[in-house]
Write a protein that holds these residues in place. Sequence first.
Motif, PDB file in Angstrom:
ATOM      1  N   TYR B  93     -10.796   2.076   7.249  1.00  0.00           N
ATOM      2  CA  TYR B  93      -9.731   3.009   6.850  1.00  0.00           C
ATOM      3  C   TYR B  93      -8.532   2.249   6.283  1.00  0.00           C
ATOM      4  CZ  TYR B  93      -5.891   6.318   7.333  1.00  0.00           C
ATOM      5  OH  TYR B  93      -4.808   7.101   7.086  1.00  0.00           O
ATOM      6  N   THR B  94      -8.156   1.140   6.943  1.00  0.00           N
ATOM      7  CA  THR B  94      -7.001   0.363   6.497  1.00  0.00           C
ATOM      8  C   THR B  94      -7.251  -0.218   5.104  1.00  0.00           C
ATOM      9  OG1 THR B  94      -6.564  -0.198   8.803  1.00  0.00           O
ATOM     10  CG2 THR B  94      -5.434  -1.517   7.157  1.00  0.00           C
ATOM     11  N   GLU B  96      -9.182   1.023   2.905  1.00  0.00           N
ATOM     12  CA  GLU B  96      -9.171   2.154   1.967  1.00  0.00           C
ATOM     13  C   GLU B  96      -7.744   2.531   1.562  1.00  0.00           C
ATOM     14  OE1 GLU B  96     -11.542   5.489   3.317  1.00  0.00           O
ATOM     15  OE2 GLU B  96     -10.321   6.806   2.070  1.00  0.00           O
ATOM     16  N   ILE B  97      -6.826   2.625   2.543  1.00  0.00           N
ATOM     17  CA  ILE B  97      -5.456   3.023   2.168  1.00  0.00           C
ATOM     18  C   ILE B  97      -4.750   1.904   1.409  1.00  0.00           C
ATOM     19  CG2 ILE B  97      -5.082   4.856   3.859  1.00  0.00           C
ATOM     20  CD1 ILE B  97      -3.652   2.949   5.642  1.00  0.00           C
ATOM     21  N   VAL B 136       0.941  -1.199   5.828  1.00  0.00           N
ATOM     22  CA  VAL B 136       0.284   0.083   6.119  1.00  0.00           C
ATOM     23  C   VAL B 136       1.100   0.858   7.143  1.00  0.00           C
ATOM     24  CG1 VAL B 136      -2.079  -0.677   5.632  1.00  0.00           C
ATOM     25  CG2 VAL B 136      -1.142  -0.982   7.926  1.00  0.00           C
TER      26      VAL B 136
END
Lengths: 289, 202
Positions: B93-94, B96-97, B136
């Motif tokens: 997820y990290t 991806e962002i 992030v």
Amino acid sequence: MSSLVAVQAGPNTLVQDLGRPGLAHLGVGSAGAMDRAALALANRLVGNAPDAAGLEILFGNASFARDADTWIAATGAWGSVTAGGRAIPPNTATLLAAGETLLFGQAANGIRYYLAVRGGIDAPPVLGSRSRDTLAGIGPAPLVDGQSIPIGPEPEAPIPPVDLVPVDAPTTGEVTLELRPGPRRDWFTEEAWDVLMSANLRVSPRSDRSGIRIEGPALKRSNAGELPSEGMLPGAIQVSPDGAPTILAVDHPVTGGYPVIAVITDESLDALSQVRPGQPIRFRLATGR
Amino acid sequence: MRVLPFGDRAVLAEYDTLAETMDAFRALDAARPSGVQELVPAARTVLARIDPALISLRAAEQWLRDTQAIHAVTGISESVTIPVRYDGPDLAYTAEILGMSADELISRHSGAEWRCAFIGFAPGFAYLAGPIGLEVPRRATSRQAVPAGSVGLAGEFTGIYPRSSPGGWQLIGTTDAVLWDETREHPSTIAPGMTVRFEVLP
């Protein structure tokens, strides 16, 4: 070496000395006795060094005994304190005879008793202090019923010949605390400052060694920004987003992200430590600099 | 920089950037006058706690202003390497962002030199500043219990949980390194000013 036995440990009895200041840059706060003057007095009365550890007894309802004659002193809160059934006065050295029970009743003035035992509490020091830091979980765990507490060797200093220590009982009325403006006073409205300095404020029951919450009107912000975490100290009045102030106490987090509107003076910290839940407080601007 | 009041036993120095704050802390820490009992660095500030019997608030303020004028202290700082398994639950997820692959995130995280800006939140929890481009947000919901040794990202920092605690950082890996041991002479493996590298474990 014989130990002191916590027959009844009480609701929250902690080993405390003057704490471990100087480690905040590693994430460890100072901890130490909430009422430093009371602990220092108790140690002095029994001839201990000023940095000896004693017990901080919240509210009372605790009892202790030892199988040897022992000089003790109780300071801080006032309430019914008895040794072998005899009432013992606060702020006085008393000889507790072997086998006698030392009983702390419910505190009537103030909330934290301090018990010094001649020789000091000899719990293993952590990072140079025997204090329990309740937030970081460092130092001796809270006492439990029946626990034996090691006592250090007899100090060289004699019991000082003091007849009377002129210390009044902690008040049950309004307590005045002195403060100075904090680093983020300009994040609040002028009205918020006036409220802080004049409103009827009370100490919340949701208070502990990490912070004393204050009940009163919300302190409104003029700057809604987010503050990067910054260093904190005991006495800093942090205001959470809902406008509620908390005076940080000795077990506070070393950094915090809520703006500090004001900071109470070092001297006022001892008085704050004895304020009971629901008791009224008032702030006054400290003079000089 | 600005000097802000902090009661009768401390003053707070505030800087514009994290880098400036870190440089100022190093300069201040290297030239601490007697009476300055404690310096607490943070993201934009250094809090100086004083003993008023040894130094006045006014003198401490003047010292903070004067020291700020000194350029970043040169010299080699202590460094430590932390072996990491990049197996954290928020790794994908990290990445991806951040708009990169998980492999690229691992390579950038482990390829960078990080520097400890300050310690907060818990004993030994170091806030490590590093390369730009890995910023992030925290997780929308904090985890009740983040395992000890979890390596995470949040804001402009990476950090390692020294022990199990609640936490909201994006977890990208795990280490077996001991970050905090209060029985050691230096209880915290990482201290402000130290440089930190991460080594990829298979």
